[in-house]
Design a protein around this motif. Structure first.
Motif: not given
Length: 525
Positions: A31-32, A73-75, A81-86
């Motif tokens: 998170d930092f 914030c994730d591994n 990555w498609n969940e963030l941007l297709p």
């Protein structure tokens, strides 16, 4: 990640600002780091708006600050990555993944690599390569690109086929690359490292020529060139992947002999006499003195450092029992081996007077250091009699007429070594299976063979003109004697042609590698 969403509506359709904070996406593992990244984006956006104001002469709205919400914030190797941007909407992926090598990955990080690479994960790949594979599978836009800063190890030795073969097979090519340069990350937990920068796309080399940047020294600006094609070793050449060739198979180069690892003591230092004091003690014992032999590791070979060992292969039990010096050393070796966690080492405790592995030639041989400075223009090899024991920091090659010596002392060999061999930091790492057994020497006729041998023997003769200088002295590129450099250049004039050059290639090692890669493709069929 960067997403093309068009003009930023700050001042109408003619506004100069075409990039906004909302077009950037990112993944951080803590998170930092996420908070820092968001802050950095805000600062960058404010600076960009200030610059736009100066150019356009009109005010741009700086407030209110807003959270883009595009950094999670994730591994990154487990997250989709498609969940963030297709992937079909993403234009660029870029980053500086963690530099974690083969032996330094945690169990969780190794599992990350298995998740990303699947059955293609071979254990050798640096952690950073997971981002290469993930990006290559994620991006589906025809003109999408990705680029990463990585340790230079991913472009050397065994990892190259594992990394680039599947990615290139999916249609990607190296659009630009910065060859190895020193990079100071300026953080408390990251030392000065040697890195490369590699950018990839799916364009055609002919319509959009690749760009290759080379650093002559860390302080220099890079020199850009436009090669025909950039392969995984970051050289102008075809997408060829040099694979290890077992010692059970003859070396690829015609007329070359096997190179074997030197003998491995695994003795806790008890069979090695490192100091003059140890040597004098052994020689003062009339029984032990019979079994003292000169010992050469890579440092001894290169720097002319005297060391000795107890070579007890022919020792009689009565001698082993009758010498207090030998008894004490042998018992200490036995105890060391018994305490080992490795089963082969514990098994070798049954014969603690012998090196754990004996590969010593019984005739004169060529000794090749396993690791040597990457600054050198030529290899630092030398001949020894069978009474000088070569340790496992060297390789040995039986070379009756000197042909193998001449080849390995050539600039052509060093181009191959530096081009496809592994590295220890910036130093060259010789490998019998990856470098020597794959050297693509074409068939050599008798006249050429004789000329190569003669040029190699001339190098030995010139070395003899400098009896007080070690190989480290002689082959320091700043202080290399003129007569020795001349002798090597005379050898290169013959060897370059033997490999297929029309004439001597002088200091053009990229041209040598183009020939070598082409020869390799021909010889492996």
């Amino acid at each position: 990640m960067l997403h093309d969403q068009g003009y930023l509506e700050l001042g109408g359709e003619n506004c100069l600002v075409k990039v906004s904070i909302d077009q950037f996406y990112g993944i951080g593992i803590n998170d930092f780091a996420v908070a820092v990244s968001k802050t950095a984006l805000w600062i960058a956006e404010r600076q960009a708006l200030d610059d736009a104001e100066a150019i356009a002469g009109q005010a741009m709205p700086h407030l209110p600050l807003h959270d883009s919400g595009n950094i999670v914030c994730d591994n990154a190797l487990r997250y989709d990555w498609n969940e963030l941007l297709p992937g079909g909407e993403c234009d660029y992926v870029m980053g500086n993944p963690p530099f974690i090598g083969q032996h330094l990955k945690s169990q969780d990080q190794t599992e990350d690599m298995r998740v990303v690479w699947g059955k293609d994960y071979d254990g050798y790949l640096d952690y950073a390569t997971g981002w290469y594979r993930k990006a290559s599978q994620y991006l589906t836009k025809p003109d999408a690109q990705f680029a990463f800063v990585s340790t230079n190890s991913i472009t050397q030795g065994v990892p190259v086929p594992s990394l680039f073969k599947p990615i290139v097979g999916d249609g990607w090519r190296i659009r630009f690359a910065h060859r190895t340069f020193g990079w100071d990350a300026q953080s408390t937990d990251m030392a000065h490292v040697h890195v490369v920068i590699i950018g990839m796309d799916k364009a055609d080399d002919a319509t959009m020529p690749p760009i290759l940047y080379t650093y002559q020294t860390p302080e220099d600006d890079p020199e850009p060139t436009h090669p025909r094609h950039i392969n995984g070793y970051l050289f102008d050449g075809p997408d060829v992947y040099v694979a290890k060739r077992s010692q059970k198979v003859s070396p690829l180069g015609h007329g070359l002999n096997f190179a074997n690892r030197g003998s491995q003591p695994t003795d806790g230092g008890n069979l090695i006499l490192d100091t003059r004091e140890d040597y004098d003690k052994a020689m003062s014992d009339p029984v032990a003195a019979k079994y003292v032999r000169p010992f050469r590791g890579s440092q001894g070979l290169i720097n002319g450092i005297d060391r000795w060992c107890l070579w007890l292969t022919d020792a009689q039990p009565s001698d082993l029992r009758g010498s207090a010096f030998l008894r004490n050393r042998i018992e200490a070796c036995r105890q060391m081996r018994l305490a080992s966690k490795k089963a082969p080492t514990r098994e070798s405790a049954a014969t603690p007077w012998l090196f754990q592995e004996n590969h010593q030639p019984d005739v004169d041989y060529l000794a090749i250091p396993k690791v040597f400075s990457g600054r050198r223009e030529y290899a630092t090899c030398d001949y020894y009699s069978p009474d000088t024991i070569s340790g496992d920091a060297n390789f040995t090659c039986v070379d009756p007429d000197g042909f193998n010596f001449a080849i390995i002392e050539s600039a052509m060999f060093m181009a191959w070594q530096k081009g496809i061999g592994g590295r220890l930091k910036s130093d060259c790492r010789f490998s019998n299976t990856l470098v020597w057994n794959t050297l693509p020497l074409p068939p050599v006729d008798t006249a050429m063979h004789v000329a190569i041998v003669a040029a190699g023997k001339n190098i030995l003769a010139v070395r003899a003109n400098h009896p007080k200088s070690s190989l480290a002295d002689l082959y320091d590129p700043t202080f290399m004697p003129k007569d020795l450099r001349d002798a090597h250049q005379n050898l290169d004039k013959v060897v370059d042609v033997a490999f297929g050059a029309k004439s001597w290639l002088k200091d053009d090692n990229d041209a040598r590698l183009q020939i070598l890669f082409d020869d390799y493709v021909k010889l492996i069929g």
